[in-house]
Scaffold this motif. Structure first.
Motif, PDB file in Angstrom:
ATOM      1  N   VAL A  49       1.034  -1.252  -0.034  1.00  0.00           N
ATOM      2  CA  VAL A  49       0.083   0.091   0.105  1.00  0.00           C
ATOM      3  C   VAL A  49       0.922   1.292   0.070  1.00  0.00           C
ATOM      4  N   ASP A  50       0.583   2.207  -0.663  1.00  0.00           N
ATOM      5  CA  ASP A  50       1.209   3.413  -0.771  1.00  0.00           C
ATOM      6  C   ASP A  50       0.282   4.652  -1.038  1.00  0.00           C
ATOM      7  N   ALA A  51       0.811   5.624  -0.793  1.00  0.00           N
ATOM      8  CA  ALA A  51       0.189   6.962  -1.025  1.00  0.00           C
ATOM      9  C   ALA A  51       0.665   7.689  -2.391  1.00  0.00           C
ATOM     10  N   ALA A  52      -0.205   8.099  -3.300  1.00  0.00           N
ATOM     11  CA  ALA A  52       0.249   8.637  -4.412  1.00  0.00           C
ATOM     12  C   ALA A  52       0.828  10.489  -4.174  1.00  0.00           C
ATOM     13  N   VAL A  53       1.917  10.320  -3.581  1.00  0.00           N
ATOM     14  CA  VAL A  53       2.351  11.593  -3.147  1.00  0.00           C
ATOM     15  C   VAL A  53       2.755  12.705  -4.059  1.00  0.00           C
ATOM     16  N   GLY A  54       2.700  12.048  -5.175  1.00  0.00           N
ATOM     17  CA  GLY A  54       3.276  12.923  -6.263  1.00  0.00           C
ATOM     18  C   GLY A  54       2.184  13.869  -6.729  1.00  0.00           C
ATOM     19  N   TYR A  55       0.807  13.448  -6.531  1.00  0.00           N
ATOM     20  CA  TYR A  55      -0.235  14.473  -6.767  1.00  0.00           C
ATOM     21  C   TYR A  55       0.012  15.629  -5.618  1.00  0.00           C
ATOM     22  N   ASP A  56       0.251  15.225  -4.341  1.00  0.00           N
ATOM     23  CA  ASP A  56       0.367  16.165  -3.572  1.00  0.00           C
ATOM     24  C   ASP A  56       1.558  17.321  -3.952  1.00  0.00           C
ATOM     25  N   ALA A  57       2.581  16.606  -4.252  1.00  0.00           N
ATOM     26  CA  ALA A  57       3.927  17.264  -4.609  1.00  0.00           C
ATOM     27  C   ALA A  57       3.458  18.340  -5.915  1.00  0.00           C
ATOM     28  N   ILE A  58       2.764  17.878  -6.788  1.00  0.00           N
ATOM     29  CA  ILE A  58       2.252  18.995  -7.762  1.00  0.00           C
ATOM     30  C   ILE A  58       1.702  20.100  -7.322  1.00  0.00           C
ATOM     31  N   VAL A  59       0.981  20.165  -6.338  1.00  0.00           N
ATOM     32  CA  VAL A  59       0.216  21.156  -5.762  1.00  0.00           C
ATOM     33  C   VAL A  59       1.164  21.981  -5.149  1.00  0.00           C
ATOM     34  N   VAL A  60       2.038  21.351  -4.265  1.00  0.00           N
ATOM     35  CA  VAL A  60       2.998  22.013  -3.589  1.00  0.00           C
ATOM     36  C   VAL A  60       3.721  22.844  -4.520  1.00  0.00           C
ATOM     37  N   GLY A  61       4.096  22.170  -5.658  1.00  0.00           N
ATOM     38  CA  GLY A  61       4.915  22.853  -6.319  1.00  0.00           C
ATOM     39  C   GLY A  61       4.551  24.154  -7.181  1.00  0.00           C
ATOM     40  N   ALA A  62       3.190  23.910  -7.503  1.00  0.00           N
ATOM     41  CA  ALA A  62       2.502  25.094  -8.099  1.00  0.00           C
ATOM     42  C   ALA A  62       2.398  26.281  -7.018  1.00  0.00           C
ATOM     43  N   VAL A  63       1.863  25.956  -5.855  1.00  0.00           N
ATOM     44  CA  VAL A  63       1.864  27.065  -4.746  1.00  0.00           C
ATOM     45  C   VAL A  63       3.126  27.672  -4.382  1.00  0.00           C
ATOM     46  N   ALA A  64       4.041  26.701  -4.133  1.00  0.00           N
ATOM     47  CA  ALA A  64       5.486  27.241  -3.721  1.00  0.00           C
ATOM     48  C   ALA A  64       6.070  28.195  -4.775  1.00  0.00           C
ATOM     49  N   SER A  65       5.869  27.818  -6.012  1.00  0.00           N
ATOM     50  CA  SER A  65       6.464  28.569  -7.305  1.00  0.00           C
ATOM     51  C   SER A  65       5.496  29.971  -7.217  1.00  0.00           C
ATOM     52  N   ALA A  66       4.282  29.886  -7.197  1.00  0.00           N
ATOM     53  CA  ALA A  66       3.471  31.283  -7.139  1.00  0.00           C
ATOM     54  C   ALA A  66       4.030  32.188  -5.974  1.00  0.00           C
ATOM     55  N   LEU A  67       4.149  31.688  -4.919  1.00  0.00           N
ATOM     56  CA  LEU A  67       4.678  32.589  -3.713  1.00  0.00           C
ATOM     57  C   LEU A  67       6.049  32.779  -3.451  1.00  0.00           C
ATOM     58  N   SER A  68       7.166  32.293  -4.427  1.00  0.00           N
ATOM     59  CA  SER A  68       8.173  32.254  -4.213  1.00  0.00           C
ATOM     60  C   SER A  68       8.628  33.711  -4.743  1.00  0.00           C
ATOM     61  N   ARG A  69       9.746  34.314  -4.352  1.00  0.00           N
ATOM     62  CA  ARG A  69       9.899  35.540  -4.667  1.00  0.00           C
ATOM     63  C   ARG A  69      11.310  35.327  -5.672  1.00  0.00           C
ATOM     64  N   SER A  70      12.148  34.358  -5.250  1.00  0.00           N
ATOM     65  CA  SER A  70      13.403  34.260  -5.745  1.00  0.00           C
ATOM     66  C   SER A  70      13.195  33.151  -7.142  1.00  0.00           C
ATOM     67  N   LYS A  71      12.001  32.269  -7.024  1.00  0.00           N
ATOM     68  CA  LYS A  71      11.658  31.326  -8.016  1.00  0.00           C
ATOM     69  C   LYS A  71      12.831  30.116  -7.868  1.00  0.00           C
TER      70      LYS A  71
END
Length: 347
Positions: free
Chosen positions: A140-162
């Motif tokens: 059994v595993d969690a499809a953490v990649g889905y979460d990671a995509i959302v994290v990447g999108a949010v972090a990129s949008a809020l990042s100042r240095s990119k």
């Protein structure tokens, strides 16, 4: 630290034979014919009270036990890091339990060796697959990649240095999913954000994590995903001490009080996953092969800390989540854990 989950609930009323780290006390009979009770053994690569992955998994086992009177947790073997300890621990547990939960990716080879010797025992391997199919093993595993995509999108949008970063303990498939998911998520816009990765070799070493975070911050990284257990404290310390703002994102749980710069978490409900798997195993309904839990079942979900989501960031997180569930966004090959060459189901 990540949110600490109590290791006991209503299940504390059950008699537990808890082993010392790296050892196990014999569990006795795997089933009591008179009462129909099934015994469960639990083995993990990390300490049972690691405030993270292991503790969440054990909480899920306890939740399944609390909901069903015919189950008992008879023994725990924790903090087993090398293959010989893992094989020995699994053999000890399998000799006296009907269900054995192997909680951790590094246990996959040991399960592959031990499971064939105990065909009547149901093995539940967490966060990894075995190399070949066994009719008494369910991964059994969690499809953490889905979460990671959302994290990447949010972090990129809020990042100042990119410039974004991911710090993990070991180079296991799940950590790779976090990294490549962040890369894909950051690439959903045209900001040109870049993601770097660092592995400390230990999920619980605070000093190594702090050094890794400080090194990233020195290069201009202003958003860090911490794929660590208690080692995350080092990332929080480095972020809090930085001269300019450094956002931190957690995994598994959401503990907004752990550091002043925590924005949110790619929450993974390992407790819910383990509760579901153990409950099905006890009922004889858990299929052999592999099961992946994702967004549709709520096993993974991105959550913001209170007050940390701008309206635009919340809208973005919701939008990307919906697009992933509806398959408008398809995870890249490296984002999801590799599918095994045998029976596989997505929940």
């Amino acid at each position: 630290m990540r949110t600490r989950i109590p290791l006991t609930s209503a299940a504390t009323a059950l008699t537990l034979t808890l082993a010392a780290c790296g050892n196990s006390t014999a569990a006795g009979n795997s089933a009591d014919p008179a009462s129909g009770t099934l015994s469960i053994g639990f083995i993990s690569q990390a300490p049972r009270n690691d405030s993270g992955f292991t503790q969440y998994g054990l909480a899920g086992v306890n939740a399944a036990i609390a909901a069903q009177k015919n189950l008992k947790l008879s023994s725990i073997v924790d903090n087993v890091s090398n293959s010989q300890e893992q094989i020995k621990g699994l053999q000890t547990l399998a000799a006296g339990n009907a269900i054995v939960v192997a909680n951790g990716a590094s246990l996959n080879k040991a399960v592959q060796v031990v499971a064939p010797k105990f065909p009547k025992v149901r093995f539940i391997l967490v966060a990894a697959h075995t190399e070949s199919f066994a009719d008494n093993v369910t991964s059994v595993d969690a499809a953490v990649g889905y979460d990671a995509i959302v994290v990447g999108a949010v972090a990129s949008a809020l990042s100042r240095s990119k410039k974004l970063g991911m710090i993990a303990g070991l180079q296991v498939p799940a950590s790779a999913s976090w990294y490549y998911g962040m890369v894909q998520g950051a690439g959903l816009d045209t900001s040109g954000a870049k993601v770097t990765q660092t592995y400390t070799g230990d999920y619980n070493d605070v000093g190594k994590a702090k050094q890794a975070a400080e090194a990233m911050i020195a290069t201009g990284v202003d958003s860090i995903l911490s794929d660590l257990d208690s080692g995350s404290q080092g990332v929080y310390q480095a972020s809090d001490a930085a001269t300019s703002a450094v956002d931190v994102y957690q995994v598994f749980g959401l503990d907004c009080k752990a550091g002043k710069n925590i924005v949110g978490s790619g929450v993974v409900s390992w407790s819910a996953i383990l509760q579901d798997a153990v409950t099905d195993a006890a009922a004889g309904k858990l299929p052999a092969g592999a099961i992946s839990y994702g967004l549709a079942k709520g096993a993974v979900k991105f959550e913001f800390c209170p007050g940390k989501a701008t309206p635009a960031a919340q809208e973005l997180a919701d939008k990307v989540t919906k697009q992933l569930i509806s398959n408008e966004i398809t995870p890249a090959t490296d984002v999801l854990l590799p599918k095994p060459p045998y029976a596989y189901a997505q929940r």
